[in-house]
Write an enzyme that holds these catalytic residues in place. Sequence first.
Site, short mmCIF file in Angstrom:
data_model
loop_
_atom_site.label_atom_id
_atom_site.label_comp_id
_atom_site.label_asym_id
_atom_site.label_seq_id
_atom_site.Cartn_x
_atom_site.Cartn_y
_atom_site.Cartn_z
N CYS A 80 13.68 5.41 9.32
CA CYS A 80 12.54 4.84 10.03
C CYS A 80 12.88 4.80 11.52
CB CYS A 80 12.29 3.44 9.49
SG CYS A 80 11.05 2.52 10.40
N ASN A 81 12.09 5.48 12.32
CA ASN A 81 12.34 5.48 13.77
C ASN A 81 12.18 4.09 14.37
OD1 ASN A 81 12.12 8.64 14.82
ND2 ASN A 81 11.07 8.25 12.91
N THR A 82 11.19 3.36 13.86
CA THR A 82 10.88 2.03 14.41
C THR A 82 12.04 1.07 14.15
OG1 THR A 82 8.57 2.50 13.87
CG2 THR A 82 9.11 0.23 14.43
N GLU A 128 0.22 5.79 3.80
CA GLU A 128 0.42 4.98 2.59
C GLU A 128 -0.76 5.10 1.62
OE1 GLU A 128 3.14 2.83 1.69
OE2 GLU A 128 4.21 3.77 3.36
N CYS A 147 7.94 9.41 13.80
CA CYS A 147 7.84 8.38 12.75
C CYS A 147 7.96 9.15 11.44
CB CYS A 147 6.50 7.67 12.83
SG CYS A 147 6.08 6.69 11.36
N THR A 148 8.78 8.65 10.52
CA THR A 148 9.05 9.43 9.30
C THR A 148 7.80 9.60 8.43
OG1 THR A 148 9.88 7.39 8.28
CG2 THR A 148 11.50 8.89 9.22
N HIS A 149 6.84 8.69 8.56
CA HIS A 149 5.58 8.87 7.82
C HIS A 149 4.84 10.13 8.25
CE1 HIS A 149 6.01 4.64 6.58
NE2 HIS A 149 5.02 4.84 5.73
N ASP A 156 13.00 2.36 4.48
CA ASP A 156 11.89 2.49 5.43
C ASP A 156 10.92 1.35 5.13
OD1 ASP A 156 10.09 3.60 7.34
OD2 ASP A 156 9.02 4.68 5.78
N SER A 157 9.90 1.22 5.97
CA SER A 157 8.88 0.22 5.68
C SER A 157 8.04 0.60 4.46
CB SER A 157 7.96 0.08 6.90
OG SER A 157 7.39 1.35 7.20
N TYR A 208 5.83 -1.67 10.15
CA TYR A 208 6.78 -2.18 11.12
C TYR A 208 6.27 -1.94 12.54
CZ TYR A 208 10.74 -2.68 7.78
OH TYR A 208 11.58 -3.06 6.77
N GLY A 209 5.54 -0.84 12.70
CA GLY A 209 5.17 -0.38 14.04
C GLY A 209 4.34 -1.36 14.86
N1 DGL Z 1 8.20 5.14 9.05
C1 DGL Z 1 8.44 4.31 10.16
C2 DGL Z 1 8.95 5.07 11.38
O1 DGL Z 1 9.60 6.09 11.22
C3 DGL Z 1 7.52 3.18 10.53
C4 DGL Z 1 6.14 3.09 10.05
C5 DGL Z 1 5.60 1.68 10.18
O2 DGL Z 1 5.92 0.87 9.31
O3 DGL Z 1 4.90 1.40 11.16
O4 DGL Z 1 8.77 4.66 12.50
#
Ligand code: DGL
Length: 264
Positions: A69-71, A148, A180-182, A6-7, A38-39
Amino acid sequence: MIGVFDSGIGGLSVLSAIVRALPRADLLYLADTAHIPYGDKDEATIRGRALRIGGYLAERGCRQIVVACNTATAAAVAALRESLPRVGVIGVEPGVKPAAAASRSGRIAVLATASTARSERLARLIRRHAGAARVDILPCPGWATKVETLRLDDPEFADTARRLLEPVLAAGADRVVLGCTHYTFLAPALEKIVAGRALLVDVADAVARQCRRLVEESGNETPGRGRLALMATAHPERLRRALTALDLEPLAARLSGPAVLVNI
Ligand code: DGL
């Protein structure tokens, strides 16, 4: 060995589900902390990072790679599968299908990064799987970065989230997809906002089940020892701190050593 990336720390929510589904698997978790979030980035940049990390994990001996990570999934899962034909690649997509199937009101909301929110892959997922449900896509800039910091009970964040969600809840949305996994780690704060009106939908366990299927189908896996290695492209020490702060001590108990910095 299964590689998960993931990011940042968001994918730890998926990692934790994988450990429950495959307790003996050896796992390598890589956080691309040097390039988070990443988003906010364009798809080509995210794809470049995902291919680099995927190649690295494959070199380290990972036979399965989970894009936690969805992104990155939206931007790169197809390219990853093409570039690593001998590796099983599993992506994470917002739970539009289960949310639409369970919705009684016929209206659901998807919380996602800006990149996922505007992606063709999410548009396609909705066309294919939302059926007659109306889907509100809510981009949430800054939320992954907030996670984070590990300050998850920040009242200012709760206000921001309430302002974003209130209109769709008032309009009748009864399922809110964590796209988003976060955001899994924001669930306690989000649950307070949606309580009595909507349920949160997370796909971490479904992804872990899919991962188990893939491992079982590959047939030639030697059982692992349930070890976990952590790596990050910046600030590796934050990963270990996150395990404690996010109540993921069962993962910490599997660590084979301290988190390592990788320059990729
Ligand atoms: N955790 C990531 C997701 O599921 C991306 C978060 C990010 O880096 O913006 O989309």
